[in-house]
Design a protein around this motif. Structure first.
Motif, PDB file in Angstrom:
ATOM      1  N   LEU A 123      -5.193  -3.941  10.636  1.00  0.00           N
ATOM      2  CA  LEU A 123      -5.708  -3.074   9.576  1.00  0.00           C
ATOM      3  C   LEU A 123      -5.161  -1.655   9.729  1.00  0.00           C
ATOM      4  O   LEU A 123      -4.733  -1.034   8.748  1.00  0.00           O
ATOM      5  CB  LEU A 123      -7.240  -3.086   9.612  1.00  0.00           C
TER       6      LEU A 123
ATOM      7  N   TRP B  64     -10.621  -9.767   3.473  1.00  0.00           N
ATOM      8  CA  TRP B  64     -10.255  -8.353   3.657  1.00  0.00           C
ATOM      9  C   TRP B  64      -9.893  -7.794   2.296  1.00  0.00           C
ATOM     10  O   TRP B  64      -8.968  -8.278   1.640  1.00  0.00           O
ATOM     11  CB  TRP B  64      -9.086  -8.245   4.639  1.00  0.00           C
ATOM     12  N   GLU B  65     -10.637  -6.791   1.859  1.00  0.00           N
ATOM     13  CA  GLU B  65     -10.375  -6.160   0.572  1.00  0.00           C
ATOM     14  C   GLU B  65      -9.927  -4.720   0.772  1.00  0.00           C
ATOM     15  O   GLU B  65     -10.435  -4.010   1.640  1.00  0.00           O
ATOM     16  CB  GLU B  65     -11.634  -6.182  -0.315  1.00  0.00           C
ATOM     17  N   ILE B  66      -8.978  -4.315  -0.028  1.00  0.00           N
ATOM     18  CA  ILE B  66      -8.514  -2.927  -0.066  1.00  0.00           C
ATOM     19  C   ILE B  66      -8.678  -2.450  -1.499  1.00  0.00           C
ATOM     20  O   ILE B  66      -8.071  -2.999  -2.429  1.00  0.00           O
ATOM     21  CB  ILE B  66      -7.040  -2.805   0.376  1.00  0.00           C
TER      22      ILE B  66
ATOM     23  N   VAL C 274      -6.001   4.876  -1.569  1.00  0.00           N
ATOM     24  CA  VAL C 274      -6.975   3.949  -0.991  1.00  0.00           C
ATOM     25  C   VAL C 274      -8.333   4.633  -0.898  1.00  0.00           C
ATOM     26  O   VAL C 274      -8.472   5.715  -0.316  1.00  0.00           O
ATOM     27  CB  VAL C 274      -6.526   3.468   0.408  1.00  0.00           C
TER      28      VAL C 274
ATOM     29  N   THR D 101     -12.010   0.037   2.350  1.00  0.00           N
ATOM     30  CA  THR D 101     -11.564  -1.287   2.771  1.00  0.00           C
ATOM     31  C   THR D 101     -12.717  -1.972   3.479  1.00  0.00           C
ATOM     32  O   THR D 101     -13.523  -1.326   4.157  1.00  0.00           O
ATOM     33  CB  THR D 101     -10.324  -1.199   3.686  1.00  0.00           C
TER      34      THR D 101
ATOM     35  N   LEU E 228      -3.390   0.757   7.006  1.00  0.00           N
ATOM     36  CA  LEU E 228      -4.184   1.818   6.380  1.00  0.00           C
ATOM     37  C   LEU E 228      -4.419   3.038   7.258  1.00  0.00           C
ATOM     38  O   LEU E 228      -4.954   4.040   6.781  1.00  0.00           O
ATOM     39  CB  LEU E 228      -5.547   1.244   5.962  1.00  0.00           C
TER      40      LEU E 228
ATOM     41  N   ALA F  41     -14.219   2.532   5.726  1.00  0.00           N
ATOM     42  CA  ALA F  41     -13.924   1.179   6.203  1.00  0.00           C
ATOM     43  C   ALA F  41     -15.177   0.533   6.772  1.00  0.00           C
ATOM     44  O   ALA F  41     -16.007   1.188   7.412  1.00  0.00           O
ATOM     45  CB  ALA F  41     -12.842   1.224   7.264  1.00  0.00           C
TER      46      ALA F  41
ATOM     47  N   VAL G  92       0.842  -1.209   0.000  1.00  0.00           N
ATOM     48  CA  VAL G  92       0.000   0.000   0.000  1.00  0.00           C
ATOM     49  C   VAL G  92       0.870   1.249   0.000  1.00  0.00           C
ATOM     50  O   VAL G  92       0.620   2.200  -0.759  1.00  0.00           O
ATOM     51  CB  VAL G  92      -0.949  -0.013   1.215  1.00  0.00           C
TER      52      VAL G  92
ATOM     53  N   ASP H 151      -6.433  -3.296  -6.557  1.00  0.00           N
ATOM     54  CA  ASP H 151      -7.143  -3.895  -5.436  1.00  0.00           C
ATOM     55  C   ASP H 151      -6.276  -4.977  -4.807  1.00  0.00           C
ATOM     56  O   ASP H 151      -5.519  -5.675  -5.499  1.00  0.00           O
ATOM     57  CB  ASP H 151      -8.457  -4.524  -5.895  1.00  0.00           C
TER      58      ASP H 151
END
Length: 391
Positions: A212, A278-280, A168, A171, A216, A262, A160, A286
């Motif tokens: 997390l 867990w998606e970002i 970003v 998430t 982020l 989030a 990231v 992505d």
């Protein structure tokens, strides 16, 4: 102050390696448990860095049995005996949460550096008391929020930071707590009472959200819904029913420091479908992180990524350099010791070089306050604004 020669040597130039840090574990049992499963093999993987020199248990007999099983030379039936030994530089507290305060305070009173399992206390008040006492004694206290030490999480943070996803945007986490489902066993019965401080919110949710945040950034604003959907659960062997007031549904939405949106949803028990996702999502790509449970602190996850338009996510294996600090466990990523050992490796650097990679008691207090905000948001239905990260 700590008696360790390893700590004092760090400030004096020398060609010799610092002496190993002497460890005393509170709560090591011959019958199993987290200390024997995770901490003992983690320390064994760092033989030039740490020496497991002492343990204490609930009785002299159980301490002796654990000492014989794990080859620990000093075995005591009380923490008071352990913390007074000069051989012990670092006291590691691995018992159930309701006992943390008493044991941590005893170790600090004896002038020892402490590593306590998370949660630090049954709530914010206890955590604040321990943090204040450590500060007054000019001692360093650390807490076992080891998700951020896991190689996959550190690699994700670097991806990231290096711009893999661009800016970003959002998430999302969907996860299972494994415990707090329809059944329980005798060892985990204390999880059914939220007053014990060991809940799905304070354990898997808190561990995962700390990981997390290390990738982020912290929450700056949030809303929450929590629920006890199962008010009665059953012993997995006897079928005996037991009441529970611990939340088995936790849904949090909010905004991170970067402005990214989030959402985190934890469900009790084990799902028939997704147990960790867990998606970002970013402007340029992505990232997708998957695993078998919502306990990110175990580090047992796989990372996939995609950047090209309409591309299918491809696996992004964690590069070998992330295992450099603990080469002995490079092929043992599925063990409970894996992430704990990486936290210990960072802790050694923190102690000898003054770095701050491992969360300390001050961080623990802030993280407890984050959980307070989640509870408050769930009770009142009002969005919570956090002043400066999760304070």
């Amino acid at each position: 102050m700590p008696s360790s020669r390893a700590f004092t040597q760090a400030s004096t130039p020398t060609t010799a390696s610092p002496a190993p840090i002497g460890v005393g574990i509170v709560g090591l049992s011959a019958g199993g448990g987290w200390a024997g499963t995770a901490h003992v093999p983690a320390l064994a993987a760092l033989p030039d860095t740490y020496e497991l020199r002492a343990l204490s248990a609930s009785s002299v007999e159980s301490a002796k049995a654990a000492g014989e099983k794990f080859g620990v030379p000093l075995a005591f039936g009380s923490v008071e005996e352990l913390v007074e030994r000069d051989e012990v530089d670092l006291v590691v507290v691995t018992v159930k949460v309701p006992h943390h305060r008493e044991l941590v305070m005893s170790a600090l009173a004896a002038g020892k550096t402490v590593l306590s399992e998370w949660p630090l206390g049954t709530g914010t008040t206890e955590a604040e008391e321990m943090a204040a006492f450590a500060q007054s004694r000019k001692l360093r206290g650390f807490v076992g929020l080891q998700a951020r030490s896991a190689p996959p999480v550190r690699y994700l943070r670097d991806l990231v930071a290096d711009g893999y996803v661009g800016r970003v945007l959002s998430t999302s986490v969907v996860a299972s707590g494994r415990k707090w489902g329809a059944t329980f066993d005798s060892r985990s019965a204390y999880l059914l009472d939220r007053a014990n401080g060991a809940t799905m919110l304070s354990i898997p949710f808190a561990h995962t959200v700390d990981g997390l945040a290390s990738v982020l950034g912290e929450f700056t604003e949030l809303g929450a819904t929590t629920a006890v959907r199962r008010t009665e659960v059953h012993h997995e062997e006897t079928g005996e029913p037991a009441p529970t007031d611990a939340d088995d549904q936790i849904a949090v939405t909010g905004t991170l420091e970067s402005g990214a949106v989030a959402s985190v949803h934890f469900r009790g028990g084990v799902a028939r479908s997704t147990n960790f996702l867990w998606e970002i999502n970013g402007t340029e790509g992505d990232l997708l992180v998957t695993g078998d449970s919502g306990h990110l602190q175990f580090g047992q996850v796989t990372i996939h990524g995609a950047r090209a338009r309409n591309a299918e996510p491809a696996e992004l294996p964690v590069p070998p350099r992330y295992d450099a600090n603990v080469p002995a466990l490079a092929t043992a990523r599925d063990t409970m010791a894996y992430t704990v050992a990486h936290a210990y490796a960072q802790l050694r650097t923190d102690l000898t070089e003054g770095t701050r990679a491992v969360p300390d008691f001050t961080h623990a207090v802030r993280h407890h306050r984050l959980l307070d905000h989640v509870r408050q948001a769930a009770v009142t239905g009002e969005r919570q604004r956090l002043l400066g990260s999760n304070s």
